[in-house]
Design a protein around this motif. Sequence first.
Motif, mmCIF file in Angstrom:
data_model
loop_
_atom_site.group_PDB
_atom_site.id
_atom_site.type_symbol
_atom_site.label_atom_id
_atom_site.label_comp_id
_atom_site.label_asym_id
_atom_site.label_seq_id
_atom_site.Cartn_x
_atom_site.Cartn_y
_atom_site.Cartn_z
ATOM 1 N N VAL A 8 -19.847 4.152 35.314
ATOM 2 C CA VAL A 8 -18.893 3.513 34.400
ATOM 3 C C VAL A 8 -17.874 4.498 34.469
ATOM 4 O O VAL A 8 -17.900 5.807 34.027
ATOM 5 N N VAL A 9 -16.520 4.076 34.368
ATOM 6 C CA VAL A 9 -15.291 4.810 34.122
ATOM 7 C C VAL A 9 -14.474 4.096 32.939
ATOM 8 O O VAL A 9 -14.308 2.945 33.128
ATOM 9 N N ILE A 10 -14.277 5.109 32.101
ATOM 10 C CA ILE A 10 -13.301 4.809 30.816
ATOM 11 C C ILE A 10 -12.068 5.420 30.967
ATOM 12 O O ILE A 10 -11.669 6.436 30.835
ATOM 13 N N GLU A 11 -11.015 4.327 31.135
ATOM 14 C CA GLU A 11 -9.844 4.864 31.063
ATOM 15 C C GLU A 11 -9.007 5.129 29.896
ATOM 16 O O GLU A 11 -8.652 3.944 29.385
ATOM 17 N N ALA A 12 -8.748 6.299 29.299
ATOM 18 C CA ALA A 12 -8.177 6.433 28.209
ATOM 19 C C ALA A 12 -7.090 7.048 28.067
ATOM 20 O O ALA A 12 -6.719 7.790 27.001
ATOM 21 N N VAL A 13 -6.074 7.017 29.163
ATOM 22 C CA VAL A 13 -4.924 7.594 29.387
ATOM 23 C C VAL A 13 -3.538 6.455 29.088
ATOM 24 O O VAL A 13 -3.179 6.893 28.095
ATOM 25 N N GLY A 14 -3.662 5.520 29.767
ATOM 26 C CA GLY A 14 -2.668 4.365 29.722
ATOM 27 C C GLY A 14 -1.252 4.892 30.503
ATOM 28 O O GLY A 14 -1.352 5.361 31.656
ATOM 29 N N VAL B 189 -8.924 0.973 28.098
ATOM 30 C CA VAL B 189 -8.542 1.198 26.577
ATOM 31 C C VAL B 189 -7.114 1.941 26.514
ATOM 32 O O VAL B 189 -6.435 2.152 25.279
ATOM 33 N N GLY B 190 -6.545 2.581 27.526
ATOM 34 C CA GLY B 190 -5.326 3.047 27.559
ATOM 35 C C GLY B 190 -4.061 2.181 27.375
ATOM 36 O O GLY B 190 -4.500 1.047 27.856
ATOM 37 N N ALA B 191 -3.132 2.405 26.964
ATOM 38 C CA ALA B 191 -2.144 1.108 26.456
ATOM 39 C C ALA B 191 -1.197 1.232 27.695
ATOM 40 O O ALA B 191 -0.612 2.185 28.260
ATOM 41 N N TYR B 192 -0.936 -0.027 28.027
ATOM 42 C CA TYR B 192 0.219 -0.513 29.167
ATOM 43 C C TYR B 192 1.215 -1.263 28.481
ATOM 44 O O TYR B 192 1.091 -2.184 27.686
ATOM 45 N N GLY B 193 2.275 -1.223 29.172
ATOM 46 C CA GLY B 193 3.268 -2.515 28.972
ATOM 47 C C GLY B 193 3.192 -3.570 29.647
ATOM 48 O O GLY B 193 2.347 -3.759 30.236
ATOM 49 N N VAL C 238 0.794 -1.114 -0.073
ATOM 50 C CA VAL C 238 -0.068 -0.088 -0.155
ATOM 51 C C VAL C 238 0.884 1.280 0.024
ATOM 52 O O VAL C 238 1.796 1.381 0.791
ATOM 53 N N ARG C 239 0.539 2.186 -0.768
ATOM 54 C CA ARG C 239 1.114 3.494 -0.889
ATOM 55 C C ARG C 239 0.546 4.285 -0.032
ATOM 56 O O ARG C 239 -0.728 4.555 -0.140
ATOM 57 N N VAL C 240 1.119 4.801 0.970
ATOM 58 C CA VAL C 240 0.380 5.455 1.969
ATOM 59 C C VAL C 240 0.223 7.011 1.814
ATOM 60 O O VAL C 240 1.004 7.659 1.047
ATOM 61 N N THR C 241 -1.008 7.308 1.815
ATOM 62 C CA THR C 241 -1.458 8.671 1.536
ATOM 63 C C THR C 241 -1.683 9.635 2.755
ATOM 64 O O THR C 241 -1.582 10.920 2.674
ATOM 65 N N LEU C 242 -1.903 8.837 3.941
ATOM 66 C CA LEU C 242 -2.231 9.572 5.183
ATOM 67 C C LEU C 242 -2.095 8.890 6.208
ATOM 68 O O LEU C 242 -2.384 7.747 5.977
ATOM 69 N N ALA C 243 -1.076 9.274 7.322
ATOM 70 C CA ALA C 243 -1.036 8.494 8.591
ATOM 71 C C ALA C 243 -1.185 9.345 9.705
ATOM 72 O O ALA C 243 -1.268 10.676 9.366
ATOM 73 N N ALA C 244 -0.813 8.760 10.931
ATOM 74 C CA ALA C 244 -1.017 9.538 12.169
ATOM 75 C C ALA C 244 -0.140 9.130 13.267
ATOM 76 O O ALA C 244 0.357 7.998 12.867
ATOM 77 N N ILE C 245 0.067 10.082 13.978
ATOM 78 C CA ILE C 245 0.932 9.559 15.209
ATOM 79 C C ILE C 245 -0.144 9.330 16.400
ATOM 80 O O ILE C 245 -0.937 10.354 16.592
ATOM 81 N N CYS C 246 0.031 8.236 17.029
ATOM 82 C CA CYS C 246 -1.137 7.861 18.084
ATOM 83 C C CYS C 246 -0.250 8.116 19.247
ATOM 84 O O CYS C 246 0.942 7.954 19.490
ATOM 85 N N GLY C 247 -1.234 8.374 20.166
ATOM 86 C CA GLY C 247 -0.668 8.635 21.791
ATOM 87 C C GLY C 247 0.169 7.391 22.088
ATOM 88 O O GLY C 247 1.082 7.537 22.981
ATOM 89 N N SER C 248 -0.276 6.144 21.784
ATOM 90 C CA SER C 248 0.627 5.107 22.183
ATOM 91 C C SER C 248 1.775 5.004 21.339
ATOM 92 O O SER C 248 2.867 4.322 21.870
ATOM 93 N N ASP C 249 2.032 5.706 20.301
ATOM 94 C CA ASP C 249 3.488 5.621 19.722
ATOM 95 C C ASP C 249 4.289 6.504 20.396
ATOM 96 O O ASP C 249 5.680 6.258 20.334
ATOM 97 N N LEU C 250 3.979 7.321 21.524
ATOM 98 C CA LEU C 250 4.676 8.121 22.357
ATOM 99 C C LEU C 250 5.375 7.069 23.348
ATOM 100 O O LEU C 250 6.595 7.471 23.793
#
Length: 382
Positions: A250-256, A298-302, A30-42
């Motif tokens: 309900v609490v949604i944890e979206a930090v990680g 749904v926050g990312a953890y190691g 696939v030739r990439v036309t648009l990508a993004a940097i995600c918080g989990s990339d950090l």
Amino acid sequence: MRAMVYRGPYKVRVEDKDMPRIEHPNDAIVRVTLAAICGSDLHLYHGLMPDTRVGHTFGHEFIGVVEQVGPSVQDLAVGDRVMVPFNIFCGSCWFCARGLYSNCHNVNPNATAVGAIYGYSHTTGGYDGGQSQYVRVPFADVGPVRIPDWMHDEDAVCLTDAAATGYFGAQLGEIAEGDTVVVLGAGPVGLVAAQSSWLMGAGRVIVVDHLQERLEKARTMAHAETLDYDEYDDVVVELKKQTDFLGADVVIEAVGAEADGNLLQHVAGTKLKLQGGSPVALNWAIDGVRKGGTVSVVGAYGPIPNAVKFGDALNKGLTLRMNQTPVKRQWPRMFEHVRNGHLTPREVVTHRFPLEHIAEAYHVFSGKLDGCIKPVIVPDAA
């Protein structure tokens, strides 16, 4: 081709890499036309994820045009515009057969812990990601979907992870009509989680963060109440006050893994690497939800342990639900919500960078400079 390359913590640059090639009959290029940097990339950028190897190309949020297909690919053709879920999955194993695409057992040598993800270290299979001009897409008949003609490209790229993950976070909460929902984190995932909570019947949505531009976005994009945790000695006590001293339903944890709010935990998790990240937000979720309530993570953890208040979760009778998002499972319903204007993923996009400036993009996003909430990368931009 030109691609973002990891050179160590806080060190990324654009280099020439070999063009990806068809390695299996089911592959596509696939030739990439648009990508993004995600918080989990950090988390990768900051050196928090194990086995992130020098030379790896990040990027699990991307869309593009099919340039080449393997001899077994039947559903895609050269020239198709496609959006690619961040999960790599076979579509036929025990987990895929049950819609658990993020837990596919055939795509990652470490699959007992996680399936495969584009551009997310060798703990998730070591596949190069889409912050590049071209990317190899395995199982091309299973993951990618043609982008509908009516869909905006920035909606499409957000749907490959951030928006789908926010929606999934609300799903995991099993929100009942009239529930009070607290979303921890007003990044792209948290903002869409807040929007999605209304769709699932919430009677009240409160978003917690401390960055003013994100809190303002939560008010305008998600029509949520907001709390700046820097304004309170104990944000959990404030949440209790605002919920009749019971806690949220309900609490949604979206930090990680890089949560602020407790200096000791932040240093232990993100600086000294004594934990798989900072558990501050997760512990706030456990403390801030009512007894018998649900915590959606749904926050990312190691993969290494964290100092989590599991005893409190047990004694409060909480339901804890979590996973990496099985993105493609969310798309049919999400497409309709986006088309009808009920979800507006592209509202989270604040910055656009050419691929050649990706080091600046990571610096700006990591430092939360210039009000950056979501940066996208345009490979072919000058």
